[in-house]
Design an enzyme around this catalytic site. Structure first.
Site, PDB file in Angstrom:
ATOM      1  N   HIS A 104      -8.547  17.968 -43.600  1.00 22.07           N
ATOM      2  CA  HIS A 104      -8.190  19.463 -44.015  1.00 22.07           C
ATOM      3  C   HIS A 104      -9.413  20.176 -44.773  1.00 22.07           C
ATOM      4  O   HIS A 104      -9.180  21.266 -45.492  1.00 22.07           O
ATOM      5  CB  HIS A 104      -6.763  19.549 -44.543  1.00 22.07           C
ATOM      6  N   ASP A 207     -18.733 -26.943 -53.833  1.00 19.07           N
ATOM      7  CA  ASP A 207     -18.593 -28.068 -52.793  1.00 19.07           C
ATOM      8  C   ASP A 207     -20.041 -28.431 -52.350  1.00 19.07           C
ATOM      9  O   ASP A 207     -20.571 -28.324 -51.261  1.00 19.07           O
ATOM     10  CB  ASP A 207     -17.790 -27.523 -51.606  1.00 19.07           C
ATOM     11  N   HIS A 210     -20.440 -31.061 -49.524  1.00 16.32           N
ATOM     12  CA  HIS A 210     -20.472 -30.734 -47.816  1.00 16.32           C
ATOM     13  C   HIS A 210     -21.960 -30.347 -47.617  1.00 16.32           C
ATOM     14  O   HIS A 210     -22.312 -30.539 -46.264  1.00 16.32           O
ATOM     15  CB  HIS A 210     -19.660 -29.354 -47.329  1.00 16.32           C
ATOM     16  N   HIS A 215     -24.631 -29.603 -43.338  1.00 13.64           N
ATOM     17  CA  HIS A 215     -25.838 -28.827 -43.347  1.00 13.64           C
ATOM     18  C   HIS A 215     -27.283 -29.812 -42.985  1.00 13.64           C
ATOM     19  O   HIS A 215     -28.128 -29.431 -43.205  1.00 13.64           O
ATOM     20  CB  HIS A 215     -26.182 -28.041 -44.582  1.00 13.64           C
ATOM     21  N   ASP A 358     -20.950 -23.563 -41.738  1.00 13.83           N
ATOM     22  CA  ASP A 358     -19.842 -23.337 -42.688  1.00 13.83           C
ATOM     23  C   ASP A 358     -18.759 -22.750 -42.226  1.00 13.83           C
ATOM     24  O   ASP A 358     -17.435 -23.152 -42.205  1.00 13.83           O
ATOM     25  CB  ASP A 358     -20.151 -22.465 -43.885  1.00 13.83           C
TER      26      ASP A 358
END
Ligand code: FES
Ligand code: FE
Length: 429
Positions: A104, A207, A210, A215, A358
């Protein structure tokens, strides 16, 4: 919500209830008691270079407009018109003299005040309502720490500096330099992951485990070797946490700088090692460029070395919107900044080698909890339960060894404390 779900008893033994990744009522409580209460990262000051610079972002599921005002200060408001609720700003970022709602035509100036209403133009008279009550709703508090802009919806939240606590000692590794401070290199990327936001945040909180597995093939492809410098027994690597903010790192320094392996970055870091040492001391200087990962509670993460900075924005219990930028030292040579930007794109972008590794794991880990029987099982977070140490130089809770669950336990301890607390006074400091 069942109290046992939020109990720390199990976490102390290394177990976590899987419902924290799945249940809608847990998620709604997170929006109330974490995202509407904590200090959240909303911008880097470099994204708001002059009066009128703005960007839009999320604080929980609330969309906010962050603006550099005419007096140079920064404001943040709910990006929702007080008339019928439409978004007043539909752009992601830019420069504006003010904001006009598309529905508006009400207009708002840079400090959120209602500046004009279409009604007066239409009827040739002033509206009968009080304009001063119809501005954009501001956040309760906004503050900066060395270039990073944070905001909270909670007027009772402790000051930003107290919220960060001794974690500022670690943040300075990235933010405190004599090169004009830091900036975000141009551009940002948004992507969507079908995972719970905490799976991503806890990964960055600590982490390291991992990295050498998930990786491994990506590192092999990019660098011709695995991810170096990670060892659970390595006395020169740590998990540290303060108020749920977490940093895992080793002290191999530039030796394994930036898994990007870009010579321009490594040469730059080596050439400046003496200056880093002078500013940060010998121990923290070794953190510059070493393989490490960080999460500022609740959802602001970064990787020193790769220099990717990101927020995990919750979009329901099973969906996360990821926003990423690349941090560089403002006065670093342009070719070094460019190397960092390209390196981050090659590794941690939706098409980057490591990001794809990931994302799939996080989505499958979340989705597994759809099974009602699977959801009744618990998850194990007990690695490194006997690794707590006192360190003469490192503040906060310190654990020996980079491969550890200590920071993840600290993340969920803070999460639980906040969900259980009715007010900030009840949150342990
Ligand atoms: Fe914004 Fe009506 S909804 S002017
Ligand atoms: Fe990873």
């Amino acid at each position: 919500m069942k109290d046992d779900l939020l109990a720390l008893r199990d976490l102390d033994d290394g177990w976590l209830d899987r419902r924290v990744f799945w249940d809608r009522d847990v998620y709604e409580l997170e929006l109330e008691r974490i995202f509407a209460r904590c200090w959240l990262f909303v911008a880097h000051e470099s994204q708001l270079p002059k009066p009128g610079s703005f960007l839009t972002t999320w604080m929980g599921e609330d969309h906010v407009l962050v603006v550099r005002r005419r007096d140079g200060s920064i404001g943040a408001y709910l990006n929702s018109c007080p008339h019928r609720g439409n978004r007043v700003c539909t752009a992601e970022a830019g420069t504006a003299r003010g904001f006009v709602c598309n529905y508006h035509g009400w207009s708002f100036d840079l400090d959120g005040r209602l500046a004009g209403v279409h009604e007066s133009a239409a009827f040739g008279r002033e509206p009968t309502f009080d304009r001063s009550k119809l501005g954009l709703t501001p956040v309760a508090q906004l503050d900066t720490y060395k270039g990073l802009v944070f905001a909270t919806f909670d007027p009772d939240a402790p000051p930003l500096r107290d919220f960060l606590g001794d974690f500022a000692f670690y943040l300075d590794v990235m933010l405190d330099n004599d090169e004009g401070g830091t900036e975000f290199a141009g551009g940002s990327i948004t992507s969507v992951l079908d995972c719970n936001w905490k799976i991503a945040a806890e990964n960055f909180a600590g982490d390291a485990l991992h990295a050498g597995w998930t990786h491994a093939s990506g590192a092999e492809a990019m660098l011709g070797r695995g991810v170096a410098g990670l060892s659970g027994d390595d006395t020169e690597s740590y998990h540290v946490n303060v108020n749920g903010h977490c940093w895992e790192f080793n002290l191999d320094g530039v030796g394994n700088a930036a898994t990007l392996g870009d010579r321009r970055i490594i040469d730059y870091l080596r050439a400046n090692e003496a200056r880093f040492t002078e500013r940060l001391g010998p121990l923290r200087a070794k953190m510059v460029g070493s393989i490490s990962s960080v999460n500022v509670f609740p959802n602001f993460s970064f990787l020193p070395g790769q220099n990717t900075f990101r927020t995990w924005q919750p979009k329901g219990p099973h969906r996360t919107e990821l926003h990423t930028w690349v941090l560089v030292n403002r006065d670093a040579p342009e070719e070094v900044k460019d190397a960092w930007r390209k390196g981050a794109m090659m590794t941690f972008s939706p098409s980057g080698v490591f990001e794809m590794d990931d994302g799939e794991n996080w989505e499958l880990a979340t989705r597994a909890n759809q099974g009602v029987v699977t959801r009744r099982q618990r998850l194990y977070y007990g690695l490194g339960s006997d690794t707590a140490i006192e360190h003469p130089e490192l503040p906060g809770n310190v654990h020996r060894g980079q491969v550890n669950d200590a920071n993840q336990r600290a993340f969920y301890r803070r999460w639980s404390e906040l969900l259980r607390a009715g007010t900030w006074d009840e949150v342990p400091s």
